[in-house]
Enzyme design. Structure first.
Site, short mmCIF file in Angstrom:
data_model
loop_
_atom_site.label_atom_id
_atom_site.label_comp_id
_atom_site.label_asym_id
_atom_site.label_seq_id
_atom_site.Cartn_x
_atom_site.Cartn_y
_atom_site.Cartn_z
N CYS A 3 0.85 -1.19 0.00
CA CYS A 3 0.00 0.00 0.00
C CYS A 3 0.89 1.24 0.00
CB CYS A 3 -0.91 -0.01 1.23
SG CYS A 3 -1.76 1.56 1.49
N CYS A 6 0.60 3.36 3.21
CA CYS A 6 1.27 2.73 4.36
C CYS A 6 2.78 2.95 4.25
CB CYS A 6 0.94 1.24 4.43
SG CYS A 6 -0.69 0.89 5.13
N THR A 93 -8.19 5.63 -6.43
CA THR A 93 -7.03 4.95 -7.02
C THR A 93 -6.11 4.34 -5.97
OG1 THR A 93 -5.78 7.01 -7.11
CG2 THR A 93 -7.06 6.42 -9.07
N HIS A 96 -6.31 3.07 0.44
CA HIS A 96 -6.09 3.39 1.85
C HIS A 96 -6.88 4.67 2.06
CE1 HIS A 96 -3.08 3.74 5.43
NE2 HIS A 96 -3.93 4.74 5.55
N HIS A 98 -8.47 8.04 2.46
CA HIS A 98 -7.81 9.35 2.53
C HIS A 98 -8.83 10.44 2.24
CE1 HIS A 98 -7.38 7.66 -1.51
NE2 HIS A 98 -7.48 8.90 -1.98
P1 5GP Z 1 -7.75 8.96 -5.10
O1 5GP Z 1 -7.74 9.05 -6.59
O2 5GP Z 1 -7.55 7.53 -4.63
O3 5GP Z 1 -8.91 9.62 -4.43
O4 5GP Z 1 -6.51 9.81 -4.60
C1 5GP Z 1 -5.22 9.31 -4.59
C2 5GP Z 1 -4.32 10.53 -4.58
O5 5GP Z 1 -3.04 10.11 -4.16
C3 5GP Z 1 -4.15 11.15 -5.97
O6 5GP Z 1 -4.58 12.52 -5.92
C4 5GP Z 1 -2.65 11.03 -6.24
O7 5GP Z 1 -2.12 12.17 -6.88
C5 5GP Z 1 -2.07 10.83 -4.86
N1 5GP Z 1 -0.87 10.01 -4.82
C6 5GP Z 1 -0.70 8.78 -5.40
N2 5GP Z 1 0.54 8.32 -5.15
C7 5GP Z 1 1.15 9.26 -4.38
C8 5GP Z 1 2.45 9.34 -3.79
O8 5GP Z 1 3.30 8.46 -3.91
N3 5GP Z 1 2.72 10.46 -3.07
C9 5GP Z 1 1.82 11.47 -2.91
N4 5GP Z 1 2.20 12.53 -2.19
N5 5GP Z 1 0.59 11.42 -3.44
C10 5GP Z 1 0.25 10.33 -4.17
ZN ZN Z 2 -2.37 1.37 3.66
#
Ligand code: 5GP
Ligand code: ZN
Length: 112
Positions: A3, A6, A93, A96, A98
């Protein structure tokens, strides 16, 4: 566990930390969608809002509680938006849970 958040919490992947306490970690999104775009996560692994239960609700509550502190830390005195994407249709995406904090400008698209 494989993850990415994590790994960020454990320090195995670097991140731009904004705030941290015993239960919560907040860091800048790597691909910002607003002038300020921060992610707030519980230190324990919970997949999404869809998997919140009696056992983990306290950890999620701690994240909600930290959000105003994080927003203040980021200088968001004129308001902000909090988003949590869930599952496939929600466009999640990273599996975990957030909470995105977006702000620092008048936000353009309002879906709800
Ligand atoms: P989701 O699309 O799941 O709501 O949001 C995931 C967010 O995590 C995305 O906005 C993406 O830019 C961010 N993200 C993905 N991988 C990383 C990473 O390794 N570091 C940081 N700081 N943000 C990440
Ligand atoms: Zn996690």
């Amino acid at each position: 566990m494989d993850c990415v958040f994590c790994k960020i919490i454990n320090g195995d992947i670097p991140s731009a930390k904004v705030y941290e306490n015993e239960y919560v970690y907040a860091f800048k999104d790597i691909n910002p969608n607003a002038k300020v775009h921060v992610l707030v996560v519980p230190k324990v692994h919970i997949e999404s809002i869809d998997s919140v239960d009696e056992e983990n609700i306290e950890a999620v509550s701690q994240v909600i509680k930290a959000i105003p502190t994080v927003a203040k830390e980021c200088g968001l005195s004129n308001g902000y938006r909090v988003i949590t994407n869930v599952g496939e249709d929600g466009g999640q995406t990273v599996k975990h849970i957030h909470f995105h904090i977006l702000g620092g400008e008048k936000l353009p698209v309002k879906l709800a």
